[in-house]
Every structure is written in structure tokens, then in C-alpha cells.
Design a protein around this motif. Sequence first.
Motif, PDB file in Angstrom:
ATOM      1  N   VAL A 149       0.827  -1.219   0.000  1.00 47.56           N
ATOM      2  CA  VAL A 149       0.000   0.000   0.000  1.00 47.56           C
ATOM      3  C   VAL A 149       0.859   1.267   0.000  1.00 47.56           C
ATOM      4  O   VAL A 149       0.331   2.371  -0.023  1.00 47.56           O
ATOM      5  CB  VAL A 149      -0.996   0.027   1.187  1.00 47.56           C
ATOM      6  N   PRO A 203      -7.617   2.190   4.059  1.00 52.03           N
ATOM      7  CA  PRO A 203      -7.607   0.728   4.051  1.00 52.03           C
ATOM      8  C   PRO A 203      -7.442   0.194   5.468  1.00 52.03           C
ATOM      9  O   PRO A 203      -6.812   0.836   6.315  1.00 52.03           O
ATOM     10  CB  PRO A 203      -6.391   0.387   3.184  1.00 52.03           C
ATOM     11  N   LEU A 245      -8.741  -4.880   3.722  1.00 52.65           N
ATOM     12  CA  LEU A 245      -8.054  -5.085   2.452  1.00 52.65           C
ATOM     13  C   LEU A 245      -7.246  -6.372   2.519  1.00 52.65           C
ATOM     14  O   LEU A 245      -7.155  -7.123   1.546  1.00 52.65           O
ATOM     15  CB  LEU A 245      -7.141  -3.895   2.162  1.00 52.65           C
ATOM     16  N   SER A 288      -6.933 -12.194   1.640  1.00 47.44           N
ATOM     17  CA  SER A 288      -7.582 -11.053   1.000  1.00 47.44           C
ATOM     18  C   SER A 288      -8.642 -11.542   0.025  1.00 47.44           C
ATOM     19  O   SER A 288      -8.549 -12.650  -0.517  1.00 47.44           O
ATOM     20  CB  SER A 288      -6.555 -10.192   0.254  1.00 47.44           C
ATOM     21  N   ASP A 303      -9.194  -9.419  -2.505  1.00 49.75           N
ATOM     22  CA  ASP A 303      -8.792  -8.550  -3.609  1.00 49.75           C
ATOM     23  C   ASP A 303      -7.658  -9.221  -4.382  1.00 49.75           C
ATOM     24  O   ASP A 303      -6.520  -9.301  -3.911  1.00 49.75           O
ATOM     25  CB  ASP A 303      -8.335  -7.198  -3.042  1.00 49.75           C
ATOM     26  N   PHE A 315      -4.568  -7.018  -5.138  1.00 51.66           N
ATOM     27  CA  PHE A 315      -3.767  -6.788  -3.926  1.00 51.66           C
ATOM     28  C   PHE A 315      -2.911  -8.011  -3.614  1.00 51.66           C
ATOM     29  O   PHE A 315      -1.712  -7.875  -3.327  1.00 51.66           O
ATOM     30  CB  PHE A 315      -4.694  -6.470  -2.749  1.00 51.66           C
TER      31      PHE A 315
END
Length: 447
Positions: free
Chosen positions: A114, A196, A219, A241, A243, A246
Motif C-alpha cells: 500500500v 484501508p 483489504l 484477502s 482482492d 492486492f
Amino acid sequence: MNRRNFLGNALVAGAGWSMLPRTGRADTAFRAADEKPALLGGSKAHPAGFPSWPVSDSAEAKALMDVLHSGSWGRLSGRVSSGFETEYAKRLGVAHTLAVSSGTSALYTMLGVVGIGPGDEVILPVYTFVATYNVVTLNYALPVLIDTDPETFQIDAGKIEAAVTRQTKVLMPVHIGGSPFEVDRVLAIAEKHRLPVIEDACQAHLAEWKGRKVGSFGLGGAFSFQSSKNLNCAEGGAITSNDGDFIRKCYSFHNQGQGDTSTSYTPGEGTRGSNLRLTEFQSALLLAQMTRLEQQARKRSKNADYLTRLFNEIPGISPARLYEGTTCSAYHLYMFRYDKAHFDGLSRERFMEALRAEGVYCSAGYGQMNRDAYVTGLATNRHYLKIYGEKAMKQWMERNHCPQNDLLTGEQAIWFTQTMLLGSKTDMEQIADAVRKIQTHAGALKK
């Protein structure tokens, strides 16, 4: 079941042990209370010891030998780690899992992905293992410590929003002891400020909030497989996650900034990376250990519920409260508060000494991170002074004032480990008997 079911039935303080028949142990409890504490020459309330850890059998031996003979020992040359990732994701109900070298590595990887760096702030609880703090300072960001809700031992979600500034880039709350933090409130703050959430779930294997496993709300979530953990391979960790993009970037970061053949890695997408991979041996151990994970979790929960019921009958002993949304605690730790006023002023340190003499291991748990020299030394760190300046670092010290945590850690908090909850019902009764003995003879123990 979880111990929340018993909280409404807690006895009124001072009602006495005459109410104990609902546990079926009134006579034995009275006799145990009258016996002399072991520290004063009496017999131990719990002489047998608790289950050893880790638990293993031929499954672990076969798993390790299979990897040994395969000739594929590393992550990049084998398939065991990917098999573990698939199985763990299924257990937690998440789309993706990435195995890494430790829980610390999991947190460090996610902060790297991130883009946390100098000038950024990360919000985390003051009551946590130092690794949660370390991964922030490794990125030369500012760790902003939030005070504790003493009834639950969790981050006080009501104090998070006031700590948010323009420099805040991540909320990183921790499911301490395996019990969920106040998930809904944290997520609402994160959504309001478009931040996040990285869940530090390192102690919280299979814990649930409203029927959903922790590590699936933010996240990303971080889990640890260090040797004390409910699921362990000596050292190891995982990122969870929902995602896909990600988790792909997390894979790249943990693999020296390089993608793998199953992803469409774009060179230059990230500017940093490291080697944080898990080995095939560790993944094989985890797969074998997972065959017992649910059964062990049920036993911990059942014993924790029973111990809470017994403790609720002892004035001055307050088990950590679970938030209303908690449908399952992992009970990596059994945490409770001790009030010396109900033990004739007996100090917590002397109480713990007496409890250990009874054969019941305990500890005071985490300390006052915001006051620890290791942490306060950040204010004079030459790199931080260069980045933030002396005035900002003095202000940072002032922001980390945590009075509730000071009280909890300084006078009240006591822990039991998860292995104690793998014992028998009798073990739980003997723990409570030990506390009753100490309470009855607290005056003599003070002398």
C-alpha cells in the motif's frame, strides 16, 4: 459456543459460593477454598500439568518426509505451499491466501504494497505484540498508538477517529488474544475517511465476527504460524484477502519484487521487494496441523466458556468481555482482570506467584508499549528527526498517552495460554479452585 453466552448469568459480586450448585461443585469448591495455598505449604490445586504443545503424530512425520524425498524444498520449485494456500483460504472463506515467512512478514508485505513510507501515519493499538509496531517503523512511518478498552483488552474503537489526520494512511487494528476487535465500528471509520484496513489476525485463527472469519473484512489480514500459535509450523505466516490485485502485488513484494508465471506482473509496478517466502517443509507441517484445527478450537472454546462461568462466581476476577458481534473467539489467550480490592489488597504480582505455586501458569501479558524505552527512543532516532523534526516527534510522544492501558497493564491484566484450554473440565475447575484458595487466604499471603 462462546463465553458471551455466560456473561448475562454472572453472579452479583459478594453473593458468595453458595450459588455454586449450578456448576455441580459446591462442596468441593468450599473444601478447596479452605485448604492452605501451596505458597504457604499446602498441596497444589493443579498438580498434573497442562497439555504440551505442539501436538503432532505420524501425519507430520509423513508430510515432512514426503517433501524431503520430493527434492522440491523451496516455494518456487514445489506445490505444497500453493496447496496450503488453497486449503487455508477455504477454511477462512476468503478468495486468496499467500503463505509468507512470518506474521511480521505478512504485515510488512501489506504495508509495502500500500506504499507506506516516511511522512505517513499508521494507527494501531498500544496493547499488542511489538511486531505490529515494528513493521511501521521499518517503513519510517509514524505508529500512532490507540488506548485500550480495558473490559475487552482490544483497541478502543471510540478513540480511533480522533487520531486520524491528513497523514493517516492505514488502520491496523489487532484481534488481541484471538478475540475480534469491534469490527463494524472500525470499518465505518475506515469507510468515512477512505482508509484501508489491515487486520492483524496473527492470534485469531478461526475467530468469527457475526459468523464470518476474521481476516476477511479488511483489504488484507495477517496470520502467524509461530510456535506458540493455535496453528503453527515453528515460524510462518499468511496474508488473506478478497482482492486479487492486492494479493498479486503481495506475491511480488514477498518474492523480491518479481511476479510468477500465473500472474500478469508488470515490471516497475512496485519499487521494493524482499524474500519473505515460506518453505515447502513448513507448508507441509501446516497442512498436517490443520487436520486438528477445528477440533482443538472447539475444545478451547468449550473450556473457556466453562472457566468464565466459574470465574464469574469469584468477586474480583473479570474475564475479558467479548463484543456483541463476536460469534467465536480463537482463545489464543485467556485474558482476565484481577482486582486486588477483593483479595485483601494482595498485589497482582503476589497473586500470580501464588497461582503459579498452585500449578497454574500465568503471566501479566503485554506492558506499556508507549512508555517502553524501545518505543520512546524513536523520538530521538536520527532518521526520524531528519524526516519529521524534533517538534513533531515531541508531539508524537504526547499523542501516545494511553491511561486506560496504563491501568490495565500496570495492575490488572493476567493471561493464560491457549494450551491450558486444551486440558480437561477438571483442569478448569482446579484453576478456579486455586483462585478461591488464594482469595480465602489473601491476608496470610500478604505477610
